[in-house]
Design an enzyme around this catalytic site. Structure first.
Site, PDB file in Angstrom:
ATOM      1  N   GLN A   1      -5.050  -1.330   9.536  1.00  0.00           N
ATOM      2  CA  GLN A   1      -4.897  -2.668   8.961  1.00  0.00           C
ATOM      3  C   GLN A   1      -5.509  -3.721   9.883  1.00  0.00           C
ATOM      4  O   GLN A   1      -5.206  -3.779  11.068  1.00  0.00           O
ATOM      5  CB  GLN A   1      -3.407  -2.977   8.740  1.00  0.00           C
ATOM      6  CG  GLN A   1      -3.150  -4.306   8.071  1.00  0.00           C
ATOM      7  CD  GLN A   1      -3.688  -4.370   6.659  1.00  0.00           C
ATOM      8  OE1 GLN A   1      -3.454  -3.488   5.852  1.00  0.00           O
ATOM      9  NE2 GLN A   1      -4.417  -5.426   6.355  1.00  0.00           N
TER      10      GLN A   1
ATOM     11  N   ASP B   1     -11.451   2.759   3.745  1.00  0.00           N
ATOM     12  CA  ASP B   1     -11.824   1.341   3.654  1.00  0.00           C
ATOM     13  C   ASP B   1     -13.312   1.190   3.376  1.00  0.00           C
ATOM     14  O   ASP B   1     -13.760   0.137   2.913  1.00  0.00           O
ATOM     15  CB  ASP B   1     -11.484   0.619   4.967  1.00  0.00           C
ATOM     16  CG  ASP B   1     -10.257  -0.273   4.844  1.00  0.00           C
ATOM     17  OD1 ASP B   1      -9.907  -0.645   3.709  1.00  0.00           O
ATOM     18  OD2 ASP B   1      -9.656  -0.601   5.877  1.00  0.00           O
TER      19      ASP B   1
ATOM     20  N   LYS C   1       0.831  -1.207   0.000  1.00  0.00           N
ATOM     21  CA  LYS C   1       0.000   0.000   0.000  1.00  0.00           C
ATOM     22  C   LYS C   1       0.861   1.250   0.000  1.00  0.00           C
ATOM     23  O   LYS C   1       0.605   2.206  -0.744  1.00  0.00           O
ATOM     24  CB  LYS C   1      -0.942  -0.010   1.208  1.00  0.00           C
ATOM     25  CG  LYS C   1      -2.074  -1.021   1.073  1.00  0.00           C
ATOM     26  CD  LYS C   1      -2.806  -1.239   2.391  1.00  0.00           C
ATOM     27  CE  LYS C   1      -3.869  -2.320   2.234  1.00  0.00           C
ATOM     28  NZ  LYS C   1      -4.496  -2.713   3.509  1.00  0.00           N
TER      29      LYS C   1
END
Length: 290
Positions: free
Chosen positions: A95, A118, A51
């Site tokens: 995460q 997200d 990422k």
């Protein structure tokens, strides 16, 4: 036909790099993504590295905070509060999975919806349910729809989509997105009766159940488009391991019109769509904050 998620994601990143450059030129804003990693889960570390690398490649600002596995929930919440109030941070990603002593739902809801790239916050989920264009949409479901369109074209109306799996992360949001595309959508799950027969009705089959190679070739309608979200590590006869999806690829590719491989299918699209969400967040709310 294999749907090459790596290539589709690479093409999308080229477009996103142009958008970043244009946004910076017009407004002076460089989209910024901050990733928070708690603990030392090996898979999570790989995801975070990828990422960070891809964020920088498209010209965005990438920040990363690594916290010890025994970090308290209060310390993590304080860090998120700091990031929520930082105008240079347009996207926040924590995460998952988190250590067991931390409440994942509480953490997700502690990110302001405008920076929830997200797309997991209840506010964004509700907006997606309502068909609100203001929703930040979960990344993997976005990628699934883009890949389906890669084979079928932009008009998915009238297609019967069957989704195996009802998670809040993939199953439910991809169903909402396909409804918005005017598909007829069926969500299947562990208690669905005669699942193979139902799958054989699908023009678009999305497998997101987390069971290695569960979907067999004779479950698939000839010519169907199969989107395999599963990532499962299994042992091989020589004692090593390999990644497989939720679909038995060797069987399915003989029947399907198109199928995403694992790895190299949906996975690369998830990160590309994360970058897309961050740019969108910067465009909407970064300009407003100036």
């Amino acid at each position: 036909m294999n749907i090459d998620g790596k290539q589709v994601a690479a093409d999308l990143r080229l477009v996103l790099a142009q958008e970043v450059a244009e946004l910076k030129k017009q407004t002076g804003i460089t989209p910024g993504l901050t990733v928070v990693l708690v603990g030392e889960d090996p898979a999570s570390q790989v995801y975070v590295r990828n990422k960070v690398k891809q964020t920088q490649e498209v010209g965005m600002i990438s920040n990363e905070f690594r916290l010890a596995a025994d970090t308290s929930q209060d310390v993590l919440l304080a860090k998120l509060d700091e990031l929520n109030n930082d105008p240079t941070v347009h996207g926040i990603l924590v995460q998952l999975p988190l250590p067991k002593h931390i409440d994942e739902s509480l953490i997700i809801e502690s990110i302001v919806p405008e920076k929830d790239v997200d797309g997991f916050h209840a506010m964004n989920s509700g907006r997606l349910m309502n068909g609100d264009a203001g929703a930040l949409v979960p990344c993997t479901p976005q990628g699934c729809v883009i890949l389906a369109k890669k084979h079928l074209g932009d008009d998915l109306s009238g297609k019967h989509a069957v989704i195996i799996g009802r998670s809040n992360i993939v199953g439910k949001p991809v169903a909402m997105l396909l409804l918005q595309e005017s598909c007829t959508v069926t969500i299947a799950h562990s208690r669905t009766k005669d699942l193979p027969a139902l799958c054989r009705q699908a023009d678009i089959l999305v497998a997101a159940v987390g069971r290695p190679e569960m979907v067999k070739g004779d479950w698939i309608k000839p010519g169907a488009t199969v989107i395999d979200v599963g990532i499962n590590r299994i042992e091989t006869e020589d004692g090593k391991t390999r990644l497989v999806g939720d679909v038995d690829f060797a069987e399915a590719e003989k029947v399907a019109g198109a199928i995403t491989p694992v790895p190299g299918g949906v996975g690369p699209m998830t990160i590309a769509c994360l970058l897309k969400n961050t740019i969108e967040a910067a465009r909407r709310f970064g300009v407003r904050a100036q």
